[in-house]
Design a protein around this motif. Structure first.
Motif, PDB file in Angstrom:
ATOM      1  N   VAL A  27      -2.501  -5.348   5.691  1.00  0.00           N
ATOM      2  CA  VAL A  27      -2.236  -5.935   4.377  1.00  0.00           C
ATOM      3  C   VAL A  27      -0.836  -6.537   4.352  1.00  0.00           C
ATOM      4  O   VAL A  27       0.030  -6.174   5.151  1.00  0.00           O
ATOM      5  CB  VAL A  27      -2.380  -4.892   3.242  1.00  0.00           C
ATOM      6  CG1 VAL A  27      -3.785  -4.334   3.183  1.00  0.00           C
ATOM      7  CG2 VAL A  27      -1.370  -3.777   3.382  1.00  0.00           C
ATOM      8  N   VAL A  28      -0.636  -7.436   3.414  1.00  0.00           N
ATOM      9  CA  VAL A  28       0.674  -8.049   3.186  1.00  0.00           C
ATOM     10  C   VAL A  28       1.069  -7.739   1.750  1.00  0.00           C
ATOM     11  O   VAL A  28       0.261  -7.924   0.827  1.00  0.00           O
ATOM     12  CB  VAL A  28       0.607  -9.582   3.390  1.00  0.00           C
ATOM     13  CG1 VAL A  28       1.939 -10.230   3.075  1.00  0.00           C
ATOM     14  CG2 VAL A  28       0.165  -9.901   4.804  1.00  0.00           C
ATOM     15  N   ILE A  29       2.286  -7.264   1.547  1.00  0.00           N
ATOM     16  CA  ILE A  29       2.778  -7.002   0.193  1.00  0.00           C
ATOM     17  C   ILE A  29       3.295  -8.323  -0.366  1.00  0.00           C
ATOM     18  O   ILE A  29       4.167  -8.955   0.217  1.00  0.00           O
ATOM     19  CB  ILE A  29       3.887  -5.942   0.205  1.00  0.00           C
ATOM     20  CG1 ILE A  29       3.332  -4.640   0.777  1.00  0.00           C
ATOM     21  CG2 ILE A  29       4.442  -5.740  -1.201  1.00  0.00           C
ATOM     22  CD1 ILE A  29       4.373  -3.582   1.033  1.00  0.00           C
ATOM     23  N   LEU A  30       2.742  -8.738  -1.512  1.00  0.00           N
ATOM     24  CA  LEU A  30       3.095 -10.023  -2.102  1.00  0.00           C
ATOM     25  C   LEU A  30       4.129  -9.915  -3.213  1.00  0.00           C
ATOM     26  O   LEU A  30       5.091 -10.674  -3.240  1.00  0.00           O
ATOM     27  CB  LEU A  30       1.842 -10.713  -2.654  1.00  0.00           C
ATOM     28  CG  LEU A  30       0.751 -11.029  -1.639  1.00  0.00           C
ATOM     29  CD1 LEU A  30      -0.447 -11.632  -2.354  1.00  0.00           C
ATOM     30  CD2 LEU A  30       1.274 -11.983  -0.580  1.00  0.00           C
ATOM     31  N   HIS A  31       3.888  -9.013  -4.173  1.00  0.00           N
ATOM     32  CA  HIS A  31       4.743  -8.925  -5.358  1.00  0.00           C
ATOM     33  C   HIS A  31       4.888  -7.487  -5.809  1.00  0.00           C
ATOM     34  O   HIS A  31       4.008  -6.668  -5.573  1.00  0.00           O
ATOM     35  CB  HIS A  31       4.130  -9.695  -6.543  1.00  0.00           C
ATOM     36  CG  HIS A  31       3.791 -11.103  -6.249  1.00  0.00           C
ATOM     37  ND1 HIS A  31       4.717 -12.095  -6.178  1.00  0.00           N
ATOM     38  CD2 HIS A  31       2.597 -11.684  -6.002  1.00  0.00           C
ATOM     39  CE1 HIS A  31       4.116 -13.237  -5.908  1.00  0.00           C
ATOM     40  NE2 HIS A  31       2.826 -13.017  -5.779  1.00  0.00           N
ATOM     41  N   ARG A  32       5.971  -7.229  -6.536  1.00  0.00           N
ATOM     42  CA  ARG A  32       6.120  -5.977  -7.262  1.00  0.00           C
ATOM     43  C   ARG A  32       5.609  -6.203  -8.674  1.00  0.00           C
ATOM     44  O   ARG A  32       5.698  -7.305  -9.194  1.00  0.00           O
ATOM     45  CB  ARG A  32       7.585  -5.573  -7.342  1.00  0.00           C
ATOM     46  CG  ARG A  32       8.175  -5.221  -6.016  1.00  0.00           C
ATOM     47  CD  ARG A  32       9.606  -4.824  -6.182  1.00  0.00           C
ATOM     48  NE  ARG A  32      10.167  -4.549  -4.865  1.00  0.00           N
ATOM     49  CZ  ARG A  32      11.426  -4.292  -4.651  1.00  0.00           C
ATOM     50  NH1 ARG A  32      12.284  -4.285  -5.656  1.00  0.00           N
ATOM     51  NH2 ARG A  32      11.847  -4.039  -3.431  1.00  0.00           N
ATOM     52  N   THR A  33       5.082  -5.150  -9.286  1.00  0.00           N
ATOM     53  CA  THR A  33       4.639  -5.257 -10.666  1.00  0.00           C
ATOM     54  C   THR A  33       5.640  -4.536 -11.565  1.00  0.00           C
ATOM     55  O   THR A  33       6.488  -3.776 -11.084  1.00  0.00           O
ATOM     56  CB  THR A  33       3.242  -4.639 -10.867  1.00  0.00           C
ATOM     57  OG1 THR A  33       3.312  -3.237 -10.614  1.00  0.00           O
ATOM     58  CG2 THR A  33       2.214  -5.288  -9.943  1.00  0.00           C
ATOM     59  N   ALA A  34       5.528  -4.758 -12.852  1.00  0.00           N
ATOM     60  CA  ALA A  34       6.457  -4.151 -13.803  1.00  0.00           C
ATOM     61  C   ALA A  34       6.389  -2.625 -13.769  1.00  0.00           C
ATOM     62  O   ALA A  34       7.389  -1.955 -13.994  1.00  0.00           O
ATOM     63  CB  ALA A  34       6.159  -4.652 -15.207  1.00  0.00           C
ATOM     64  N   GLY A  35       5.245  -2.077 -13.498  1.00  0.00           N
ATOM     65  CA  GLY A  35       5.071  -0.622 -13.465  1.00  0.00           C
ATOM     66  C   GLY A  35       5.337   0.001 -12.110  1.00  0.00           C
ATOM     67  O   GLY A  35       4.852   1.086 -11.819  1.00  0.00           O
ATOM     68  N   ARG A  36       6.076  -0.689 -11.237  1.00  0.00           N
ATOM     69  CA  ARG A  36       6.423  -0.241  -9.889  1.00  0.00           C
ATOM     70  C   ARG A  36       5.247  -0.240  -8.937  1.00  0.00           C
ATOM     71  O   ARG A  36       5.296   0.371  -7.875  1.00  0.00           O
ATOM     72  CB  ARG A  36       7.087   1.142  -9.920  1.00  0.00           C
ATOM     73  CG  ARG A  36       8.416   1.159 -10.623  1.00  0.00           C
ATOM     74  CD  ARG A  36       9.095   2.512 -10.599  1.00  0.00           C
ATOM     75  NE  ARG A  36       8.953   3.167  -9.311  1.00  0.00           N
ATOM     76  CZ  ARG A  36       8.715   4.467  -9.165  1.00  0.00           C
ATOM     77  NH1 ARG A  36       8.601   5.242 -10.201  1.00  0.00           N
ATOM     78  NH2 ARG A  36       8.614   4.994  -7.971  1.00  0.00           N
ATOM     79  N   GLY A  37       4.168  -0.908  -9.278  1.00  0.00           N
ATOM     80  CA  GLY A  37       3.042  -1.074  -8.375  1.00  0.00           C
ATOM     81  C   GLY A  37       3.304  -2.263  -7.455  1.00  0.00           C
ATOM     82  O   GLY A  37       4.405  -2.799  -7.406  1.00  0.00           O
ATOM     83  N   ARG A  38       2.277  -2.691  -6.756  1.00  0.00           N
ATOM     84  CA  ARG A  38       2.400  -3.841  -5.857  1.00  0.00           C
ATOM     85  C   ARG A  38       1.119  -4.652  -5.880  1.00  0.00           C
ATOM     86  O   ARG A  38       0.028  -4.121  -6.089  1.00  0.00           O
ATOM     87  CB  ARG A  38       2.636  -3.399  -4.404  1.00  0.00           C
ATOM     88  CG  ARG A  38       3.889  -2.578  -4.170  1.00  0.00           C
ATOM     89  CD  ARG A  38       5.141  -3.412  -4.289  1.00  0.00           C
ATOM     90  NE  ARG A  38       6.333  -2.679  -3.930  1.00  0.00           N
ATOM     91  CZ  ARG A  38       7.090  -1.999  -4.786  1.00  0.00           C
ATOM     92  NH1 ARG A  38       6.747  -1.931  -6.042  1.00  0.00           N
ATOM     93  NH2 ARG A  38       8.173  -1.382  -4.383  1.00  0.00           N
ATOM     94  N   GLU A  60       1.827   1.833   7.705  1.00  0.00           N
ATOM     95  CA  GLU A  60       2.734   1.703   8.845  1.00  0.00           C
ATOM     96  C   GLU A  60       3.015   0.239   9.094  1.00  0.00           C
ATOM     97  O   GLU A  60       2.183  -0.618   8.766  1.00  0.00           O
ATOM     98  CB  GLU A  60       2.088   2.335  10.083  1.00  0.00           C
ATOM     99  CG  GLU A  60       1.703   3.789   9.883  1.00  0.00           C
ATOM    100  CD  GLU A  60       0.757   4.306  10.963  1.00  0.00           C
ATOM    101  OE1 GLU A  60       0.272   3.493  11.775  1.00  0.00           O
ATOM    102  OE2 GLU A  60       0.497   5.513  10.962  1.00  0.00           O
ATOM    103  N   VAL A  61       4.143  -0.050   9.661  1.00  0.00           N
ATOM    104  CA  VAL A  61       4.481  -1.432  10.001  1.00  0.00           C
ATOM    105  C   VAL A  61       3.562  -1.910  11.095  1.00  0.00           C
ATOM    106  O   VAL A  61       3.356  -1.222  12.103  1.00  0.00           O
ATOM    107  CB  VAL A  61       5.957  -1.538  10.438  1.00  0.00           C
ATOM    108  CG1 VAL A  61       6.280  -2.948  10.875  1.00  0.00           C
ATOM    109  CG2 VAL A  61       6.877  -1.087   9.323  1.00  0.00           C
ATOM    110  N   ALA A  62       2.946  -3.075  10.881  1.00  0.00           N
ATOM    111  CA  ALA A  62       2.036  -3.653  11.885  1.00  0.00           C
ATOM    112  C   ALA A  62       2.841  -4.091  13.097  1.00  0.00           C
ATOM    113  O   ALA A  62       3.949  -4.584  12.983  1.00  0.00           O
ATOM    114  CB  ALA A  62       1.279  -4.829  11.292  1.00  0.00           C
TER     115      ALA A  62
END
Length: 63
Positions: A27-38, A60-62
């Motif tokens: 997976v790739v992390i795109l954005h943070r959300t206001a509630g500390r999610g992603r 884990e880091v790919a």
């Protein structure tokens, strides 16, 4: 990032699997959300996860 084995209930694991998130999925992390999610992406799918789900699902880091 590569998802490891989640520490979630069976129903949550099944539902996330239906959405394409399983152990070993890159997976790739795109954005943070206001509630500390992603917001994460796998392939062309984008999924927002809350903080509790993220805390229960190590990654884990790919290589």
């Amino acid at each position: 990032m590569v998802l490891a084995t989640p520490r979630l209930g069976t129903a949550a694991i099944r539902r996330l699997g239906e959405l394409g998130l399983r152990s070993g999925t890159e997976v790739v992390i795109l954005h943070r959300t206001a509630g500390r999610g992603r917001v994460i992406a796998t392939g062309t799918t984008r999924i927002a996860l809350d903080r509790a789900t993220l805390d229960a699902w190590p990654a884990e880091v790919a290589r």
